[in-house]
Design a protein around this motif. Structure first.
Motif, mmCIF file in Angstrom:
data_model
loop_
_atom_site.group_PDB
_atom_site.id
_atom_site.type_symbol
_atom_site.label_atom_id
_atom_site.label_comp_id
_atom_site.label_asym_id
_atom_site.label_seq_id
_atom_site.Cartn_x
_atom_site.Cartn_y
_atom_site.Cartn_z
ATOM 1 N N LYS A 87 -11.406 1.564 14.164
ATOM 2 C CA LYS A 87 -12.782 1.535 13.229
ATOM 3 C C LYS A 87 -12.978 0.785 11.981
ATOM 4 C CE LYS A 87 -15.020 4.859 16.181
ATOM 5 N NZ LYS A 87 -16.093 5.907 16.239
ATOM 6 N N SER A 88 -11.611 0.473 11.516
ATOM 7 C CA SER A 88 -11.184 -0.091 10.259
ATOM 8 C C SER A 88 -11.345 -1.533 9.790
ATOM 9 C CB SER A 88 -9.829 0.566 9.556
ATOM 10 O OG SER A 88 -9.940 2.012 9.569
ATOM 11 N N GLN A 89 -11.871 -2.122 10.657
ATOM 12 C CA GLN A 89 -11.893 -3.607 10.548
ATOM 13 C C GLN A 89 -12.278 -4.199 8.907
ATOM 14 O OE1 GLN A 89 -10.539 -5.993 12.634
ATOM 15 N NE2 GLN A 89 -10.703 -7.238 11.006
ATOM 16 N N SER A 90 -13.179 -3.368 8.541
ATOM 17 C CA SER A 90 -13.718 -3.821 7.268
ATOM 18 C C SER A 90 -12.817 -3.651 6.150
ATOM 19 C CB SER A 90 -15.002 -3.126 6.679
ATOM 20 O OG SER A 90 -14.861 -1.669 6.606
ATOM 21 N N LEU A 91 -11.878 -2.523 6.222
ATOM 22 C CA LEU A 91 -10.725 -2.331 5.427
ATOM 23 C C LEU A 91 -9.684 -3.200 5.480
ATOM 24 C CD1 LEU A 91 -9.832 -0.039 3.365
ATOM 25 C CD2 LEU A 91 -8.661 1.060 5.355
ATOM 26 N N ARG A 92 -9.286 -3.737 6.898
ATOM 27 C CA ARG A 92 -8.438 -4.746 7.091
ATOM 28 C C ARG A 92 -9.014 -6.070 6.434
ATOM 29 N NH1 ARG A 92 -7.966 -1.720 11.746
ATOM 30 N NH2 ARG A 92 -9.505 -2.860 13.069
ATOM 31 N N ASP A 93 -10.138 -6.368 6.842
ATOM 32 C CA ASP A 93 -10.647 -7.710 5.851
ATOM 33 C C ASP A 93 -10.252 -7.604 4.445
ATOM 34 O OD1 ASP A 93 -11.386 -8.399 8.426
ATOM 35 O OD2 ASP A 93 -13.485 -7.953 8.289
ATOM 36 N N LEU A 94 -10.406 -6.553 3.768
ATOM 37 C CA LEU A 94 -10.399 -6.168 2.461
ATOM 38 C C LEU A 94 -8.896 -6.596 2.040
ATOM 39 C CD1 LEU A 94 -11.118 -5.540 -0.565
ATOM 40 C CD2 LEU A 94 -10.896 -3.140 0.092
ATOM 41 N N ALA A 95 -8.085 -5.718 2.864
ATOM 42 C CA ALA A 95 -6.599 -5.706 2.664
ATOM 43 C C ALA A 95 -5.954 -7.287 2.873
ATOM 44 C CB ALA A 95 -5.911 -5.028 3.515
ATOM 45 N N ALA A 96 -6.698 -8.134 3.594
ATOM 46 C CA ALA A 96 -6.457 -9.439 3.636
ATOM 47 C C ALA A 96 -6.468 -10.201 2.462
ATOM 48 C CB ALA A 96 -6.940 -10.089 5.202
ATOM 49 N N GLU A 97 -7.499 -10.041 1.979
ATOM 50 C CA GLU A 97 -7.931 -10.903 0.735
ATOM 51 C C GLU A 97 -7.241 -10.483 -0.665
ATOM 52 O OE1 GLU A 97 -11.801 -11.225 -0.882
ATOM 53 O OE2 GLU A 97 -12.346 -9.318 0.460
ATOM 54 N N LEU A 98 -6.598 -9.387 -0.798
ATOM 55 C CA LEU A 98 -6.009 -8.874 -1.928
ATOM 56 C C LEU A 98 -5.095 -9.657 -2.374
ATOM 57 C CD1 LEU A 98 -6.506 -5.017 -1.500
ATOM 58 C CD2 LEU A 98 -8.008 -6.213 -2.891
ATOM 59 N N PRO A 99 -4.803 -9.858 -3.681
ATOM 60 C CA PRO A 99 -3.448 -10.428 -4.401
ATOM 61 C C PRO A 99 -2.200 -9.747 -3.610
ATOM 62 C CG PRO A 99 -5.088 -10.264 -6.093
ATOM 63 C CD PRO A 99 -5.358 -9.370 -4.834
ATOM 64 N N ALA A 100 -1.486 -10.731 -3.464
ATOM 65 C CA ALA A 100 -0.048 -10.170 -2.569
ATOM 66 C C ALA A 100 0.718 -9.285 -3.613
ATOM 67 C CB ALA A 100 0.595 -11.460 -2.496
ATOM 68 N N ASP A 101 0.510 -9.310 -4.915
ATOM 69 C CA ASP A 101 1.434 -8.634 -5.936
ATOM 70 C C ASP A 101 0.723 -7.402 -6.285
ATOM 71 O OD1 ASP A 101 -0.754 -9.545 -7.622
ATOM 72 O OD2 ASP A 101 0.517 -10.351 -9.280
ATOM 73 N N ARG A 102 -0.200 -6.835 -5.466
ATOM 74 C CA ARG A 102 -0.808 -5.801 -5.884
ATOM 75 C C ARG A 102 -1.335 -4.791 -4.740
ATOM 76 N NH1 ARG A 102 -4.260 -6.644 -10.336
ATOM 77 N NH2 ARG A 102 -3.390 -8.225 -11.587
ATOM 78 N N VAL A 103 -0.452 -4.784 -3.544
ATOM 79 C CA VAL A 103 -0.618 -4.225 -2.409
ATOM 80 C C VAL A 103 0.542 -3.358 -2.256
ATOM 81 C CG1 VAL A 103 -2.534 -5.571 -1.274
ATOM 82 C CG2 VAL A 103 0.063 -5.953 -0.647
ATOM 83 N N MET A 104 0.273 -1.960 -1.773
ATOM 84 C CA MET A 104 1.325 -1.136 -1.446
ATOM 85 C C MET A 104 0.911 -0.692 -0.016
ATOM 86 S SD MET A 104 2.879 0.226 -5.085
ATOM 87 C CE MET A 104 1.776 1.588 -5.001
ATOM 88 N N VAL A 105 1.980 0.272 0.281
ATOM 89 C CA VAL A 105 1.743 0.905 1.803
ATOM 90 C C VAL A 105 2.309 2.637 1.382
ATOM 91 C CG1 VAL A 105 1.815 -0.712 3.264
ATOM 92 C CG2 VAL A 105 4.090 0.149 2.433
ATOM 93 N N GLU A 106 1.702 3.365 2.167
ATOM 94 C CA GLU A 106 1.922 4.880 2.096
ATOM 95 C C GLU A 106 1.835 5.523 3.369
ATOM 96 O OE1 GLU A 106 -1.450 7.370 0.224
ATOM 97 O OE2 GLU A 106 -1.796 5.338 -0.814
ATOM 98 N N THR A 107 2.116 6.943 3.509
ATOM 99 C CA THR A 107 1.366 7.784 4.764
ATOM 100 C C THR A 107 0.475 8.501 4.329
ATOM 101 O OG1 THR A 107 3.286 9.224 4.333
ATOM 102 C CG2 THR A 107 3.833 7.362 5.666
ATOM 103 N N ASP A 108 0.712 9.346 2.898
ATOM 104 C CA ASP A 108 -0.287 10.479 3.085
ATOM 105 C C ASP A 108 0.069 11.593 3.815
ATOM 106 O OD1 ASP A 108 -2.006 11.694 1.305
ATOM 107 O OD2 ASP A 108 -3.904 11.204 2.141
ATOM 108 N N ALA A 109 1.387 11.353 4.234
ATOM 109 C CA ALA A 109 1.851 12.504 5.263
ATOM 110 C C ALA A 109 1.610 13.773 4.569
ATOM 111 C CB ALA A 109 3.249 12.283 5.598
ATOM 112 N N PRO A 110 1.342 14.594 5.323
ATOM 113 C CA PRO A 110 1.415 15.099 6.779
ATOM 114 C C PRO A 110 0.065 14.494 7.480
ATOM 115 C CG PRO A 110 0.575 17.102 5.938
ATOM 116 C CD PRO A 110 1.100 16.225 4.900
ATOM 117 N N TYR A 111 -0.776 13.861 6.658
ATOM 118 C CA TYR A 111 -2.128 13.390 7.333
ATOM 119 C C TYR A 111 -2.081 11.987 7.622
ATOM 120 C CZ TYR A 111 -3.399 17.495 4.503
ATOM 121 O OH TYR A 111 -3.301 18.813 3.985
ATOM 122 N N LEU A 112 -3.164 11.396 8.313
ATOM 123 C CA LEU A 112 -3.365 10.114 8.717
ATOM 124 C C LEU A 112 -2.278 9.272 9.440
ATOM 125 C CD1 LEU A 112 -5.251 9.228 5.146
ATOM 126 C CD2 LEU A 112 -6.147 10.163 7.128
ATOM 127 N N ALA A 113 -1.758 9.897 10.475
ATOM 128 C CA ALA A 113 -0.765 9.146 11.155
ATOM 129 C C ALA A 113 -1.252 7.824 11.569
ATOM 130 C CB ALA A 113 -0.188 10.082 12.211
#
Length: 263
Positions: free
Chosen positions: A183-209
């Protein structure tokens, strides 16, 4: 090498499995982890973990859920605590109007104090914002007008307007396993258009697997699943998104030592 820029290794979910958690992360190519503070008064617990594992670092700060119990912590106190070599960021701090666990005025006070600490030291602020786009944007703009600071909007699920405002202010955006949810298509659409030098990844573990681990306890090793989806939606290889997000991390989290190849 991937980086889990935001996890919570001090949470009870990991108490009996820390060695395994860190070992599995390393086996999955996760070279650094930042375990994020939710209460300043519990910093000793984070430091014990960060000092135990060479590739684990931590932040210091008060989550908006806990501002009522830590209202009044000053920027000066945060700055003093950040002198420890393993403390590499402030936060997570910000605004959360979804649960309303902390009074809004206390959330704002805490947010601004953390920004002041980030401005004074050059260390990044890890921002938590949920259902508070307008107020978060106003505070960020107001505080940036007082002097530049560095920050990342972590676990981003807000709207496009706040994301683009943050980009315009020079901030970064980080994505969790939510990016992989159906259900996160709108979030994926946003992530696709952000500048490449401003995006990172994380887990927020132990949540949101993410992905195939949905519903299970999350852990830093699973950050690769989010990276795979981010690469797919941006039309690049996993190797490229790994390189880019890792470079972005070390640029922002400058106190974390980078491997020679990355540096």
């Amino acid at each position: 090498m991937l980086i889990d820029s935001h996890c919570h290794l001090d949470f009870p979910d990991f108490a009996d499995d820390l060695d395994g958690i860190v070992a599995r992360a390393a086996a999955s190519g996760v070279g650094r982890m930042v375990t994020i503070s939710t209460r300043v008064r519990r910093l000793p617990e984070l430091l014990a973990i960060a000092e135990r594992f060479p590739n684990v670092y931590c932040s210091v700060g008060t989550h908006p859920h806990h501002v009522d119990e830590e209202d009044g912590i000053s920027a000066d106190e945060l700055v003093a605590l950040a002198q420890h070599p393993k403390v590499v960021a402030f936060g997570e701090a910000g605004l959360d109007y979804f649960y309303e666990h902390g009074a809004r005025d206390a959330q704002e006070r805490g947010f601004r104090e953390h920004i002041s600490a980030a401005r004074a030291t050059g260390l990044p602020l890890v921002i938590h914002t949920r259902e508070a786009d307008a107020d978060c944007g106003k505070i960020l703009a107001d505080e940036m007008g007082k002097g530049a600071f560095r920050a990342v909007l972590h676990c981003y699920t807000g709207g496009r307007d706040l994301a683009m405002q943050a980009i315009d202010l020079g901030l970064s955006i980080s994505f969790t396993g939510i990016l992989t949810f159906k259900k996160s298509q709108s979030l994926r659409d946003l992530a696709a258009e952000l500048p490449a030098d401003r995006v990172m990844v994380e887990t927020d573990a132990p949540y949101l697997a993410p992905g195939k681990y949905r519903g299970k306890r999350n852990e830093p090793a699973y950050v690769v699943e989010t990276a795979k989806v981010l690469a797919e939606i941006r039309g690049v290889t996993l190797d490229e998104i790994t390189r880019q997000t890792t470079e972005n991390f070390f640029r922002l989290f400058g106190k974390v030592p980078a491997p020679t190849a990355t540096a």
